[in-house]
Design a protein around this motif. Structure first.
Motif, mmCIF file in Angstrom:
data_model
loop_
_atom_site.group_PDB
_atom_site.id
_atom_site.type_symbol
_atom_site.label_atom_id
_atom_site.label_comp_id
_atom_site.label_asym_id
_atom_site.label_seq_id
_atom_site.Cartn_x
_atom_site.Cartn_y
_atom_site.Cartn_z
ATOM 1 N N MET A 1 0.706 -1.245 -0.005
ATOM 2 C CA MET A 1 0.005 0.026 -0.007
ATOM 3 C C MET A 1 0.812 1.217 0.133
ATOM 4 O O MET A 1 2.078 1.523 0.402
ATOM 5 N N MET A 2 0.245 2.281 -0.369
ATOM 6 C CA MET A 2 0.747 3.713 -0.461
ATOM 7 C C MET A 2 0.608 4.076 0.849
ATOM 8 O O MET A 2 -0.444 4.215 1.226
ATOM 9 N N THR A 3 1.460 4.691 1.445
ATOM 10 C CA THR A 3 1.406 5.612 2.636
ATOM 11 C C THR A 3 1.627 7.185 2.594
ATOM 12 O O THR A 3 2.566 7.413 1.833
ATOM 13 N N GLN A 4 0.779 7.903 3.170
ATOM 14 C CA GLN A 4 0.960 9.113 3.061
ATOM 15 C C GLN A 4 1.178 9.954 4.147
ATOM 16 O O GLN A 4 0.575 9.362 5.291
ATOM 17 N N ILE A 5 2.027 10.806 4.516
ATOM 18 C CA ILE A 5 2.287 11.261 5.679
ATOM 19 C C ILE A 5 2.499 12.837 5.616
ATOM 20 O O ILE A 5 3.379 13.263 4.579
ATOM 21 N N TYR A 6 2.148 13.650 6.267
ATOM 22 C CA TYR A 6 2.211 15.086 6.056
ATOM 23 C C TYR A 6 3.462 15.622 6.939
ATOM 24 O O TYR A 6 3.635 15.158 7.994
ATOM 25 N N LEU A 7 4.130 16.336 6.278
ATOM 26 C CA LEU A 7 5.742 16.899 6.944
ATOM 27 C C LEU A 7 5.386 18.374 6.927
ATOM 28 O O LEU A 7 5.416 19.042 5.855
ATOM 29 N N PRO A 8 5.045 18.888 8.154
ATOM 30 C CA PRO A 8 4.757 20.231 8.298
ATOM 31 C C PRO A 8 6.095 21.219 7.925
ATOM 32 O O PRO A 8 5.802 22.377 7.715
ATOM 33 N N ASP A 9 7.270 20.709 8.096
ATOM 34 C CA ASP A 9 8.453 21.688 7.873
ATOM 35 C C ASP A 9 9.714 20.867 7.613
ATOM 36 O O ASP A 9 9.738 19.783 7.562
ATOM 37 N N SER A 10 11.019 21.503 7.305
ATOM 38 C CA SER A 10 12.013 20.880 7.083
ATOM 39 C C SER A 10 12.392 19.810 8.253
ATOM 40 O O SER A 10 12.895 18.728 7.996
ATOM 41 N N GLN A 11 12.274 20.318 9.352
ATOM 42 C CA GLN A 11 12.728 19.258 10.650
ATOM 43 C C GLN A 11 11.960 17.864 10.414
ATOM 44 O O GLN A 11 12.544 17.052 10.718
ATOM 45 N N ALA A 12 10.485 18.149 10.133
ATOM 46 C CA ALA A 12 9.690 16.967 10.021
ATOM 47 C C ALA A 12 10.367 16.282 8.943
ATOM 48 O O ALA A 12 10.516 14.998 8.974
ATOM 49 N N THR A 13 10.781 16.680 7.722
ATOM 50 C CA THR A 13 11.025 16.075 6.670
ATOM 51 C C THR A 13 12.484 15.521 6.975
ATOM 52 O O THR A 13 12.723 14.032 6.276
ATOM 53 N N GLU A 14 13.425 16.067 7.754
ATOM 54 C CA GLU A 14 14.520 15.274 8.113
ATOM 55 C C GLU A 14 14.343 14.120 8.905
ATOM 56 O O GLU A 14 14.965 13.197 9.039
ATOM 57 N N GLN A 15 13.435 14.474 9.975
ATOM 58 C CA GLN A 15 12.847 13.123 10.922
ATOM 59 C C GLN A 15 12.177 12.042 9.958
ATOM 60 O O GLN A 15 12.651 10.896 10.451
ATOM 61 N N PHE A 16 11.512 12.470 9.071
ATOM 62 C CA PHE A 16 11.184 11.171 8.304
ATOM 63 C C PHE A 16 12.376 10.558 7.548
ATOM 64 O O PHE A 16 12.290 9.275 7.421
ATOM 65 N N GLY A 17 13.150 11.179 6.890
ATOM 66 C CA GLY A 17 14.529 10.426 6.373
ATOM 67 C C GLY A 17 15.232 9.692 7.530
ATOM 68 O O GLY A 17 15.582 8.585 7.007
ATOM 69 N N ALA A 18 15.340 10.284 8.671
ATOM 70 C CA ALA A 18 15.856 9.408 9.864
ATOM 71 C C ALA A 18 15.298 8.166 10.087
ATOM 72 O O ALA A 18 15.658 7.040 10.237
ATOM 73 N N GLU A 19 13.851 8.115 10.049
ATOM 74 C CA GLU A 19 12.973 6.875 10.117
ATOM 75 C C GLU A 19 13.072 6.216 9.125
ATOM 76 O O GLU A 19 13.165 4.998 9.015
ATOM 77 N N LEU A 20 13.187 6.633 7.780
ATOM 78 C CA LEU A 20 13.384 5.640 6.860
ATOM 79 C C LEU A 20 14.654 5.137 6.830
ATOM 80 O O LEU A 20 14.782 3.773 6.578
ATOM 81 N N TRP A 21 15.649 5.543 7.265
ATOM 82 C CA TRP A 21 16.946 4.868 7.458
ATOM 83 C C TRP A 21 16.938 3.696 8.423
ATOM 84 O O TRP A 21 17.507 2.586 7.891
ATOM 85 N N LEU A 22 15.966 3.822 9.378
ATOM 86 C CA LEU A 22 15.972 2.586 10.340
ATOM 87 C C LEU A 22 15.179 1.546 9.627
ATOM 88 O O LEU A 22 15.204 0.377 10.057
ATOM 89 N N ARG A 23 14.249 1.696 8.609
ATOM 90 C CA ARG A 23 13.466 0.669 8.254
ATOM 91 C C ARG A 23 14.021 -0.100 6.725
ATOM 92 O O ARG A 23 13.589 -0.757 6.135
ATOM 93 N N LEU A 24 15.019 0.801 5.979
ATOM 94 C CA LEU A 24 15.489 0.467 4.834
ATOM 95 C C LEU A 24 16.552 -0.675 4.928
ATOM 96 O O LEU A 24 17.582 -0.881 5.744
#
Length: 148
Positions: free
Chosen positions: A2-25
């Protein structure tokens, strides 16, 4: 998947999303990052690389086409294909040599490599929305809990 959607309100949230992605790849994966100029692709990569342990300046490899990182015995290749005029240019830089390694390959502007690049394990689309950005992710399990 499934496609997942997440709203990222700012650059900090975008970087946090990248950090979370690192943990799952997994160690070897091919990730395509889609989105217009300024959508946050490099910001996401910066967050991922910081979580991986990269220190120092992290910039988009727009002119170099590729930046290489080695952290904790893992290799990460960050490609920016924005300036690629012909997909065959990827063969000239030895794209297969990078993709065949046990490495995480992050590719911005992957559409410039159509016909040369294989199918991605993960696709992330970033769309500017309401002052932030909407991330649409396909190919990563367990993303439902990110940033919640």
């Amino acid at each position: 998947m499934m496609m997942t959607q997440i709203y990222l309100p700012d650059s900090q949230a975008t970087e946090q999303f990248g950090a979370e992605l690192w943990l799952r790849l997994p160690e070897k994966s091919l990730v395509f990052l889609h989105g217009d100029l300024g959508a946050g692709k490099t910001t996401l990569v910066r967050g991922l690389l910081r979580a991986a342990g990269v220190t120092g300046a992290i910039k988009s490899p727009t002119y170099a086409v590729i930046e290489e990182y080695s952290v904790a015995e893992r290799k990460i290749f960050h490609f920016d294909l924005y300036r690629i005029a012909d997909p065959e240019e990827l063969e000239w830089i030895g794209i297969d040599d990078y993709l065949n390694q046990s490495a995480l390959c992050l590719v911005e502007w992957a559409e410039k490599g159509v016909g040369i690049l294989p199918k991605a394990n993960v696709n992330v689309m970033l769309v500017t929305q309401e002052g932030g950005r909407l991330a649409q992710i396909d190919g990563v399990p367990l993303l439902k809990n990110i940033l919640n």
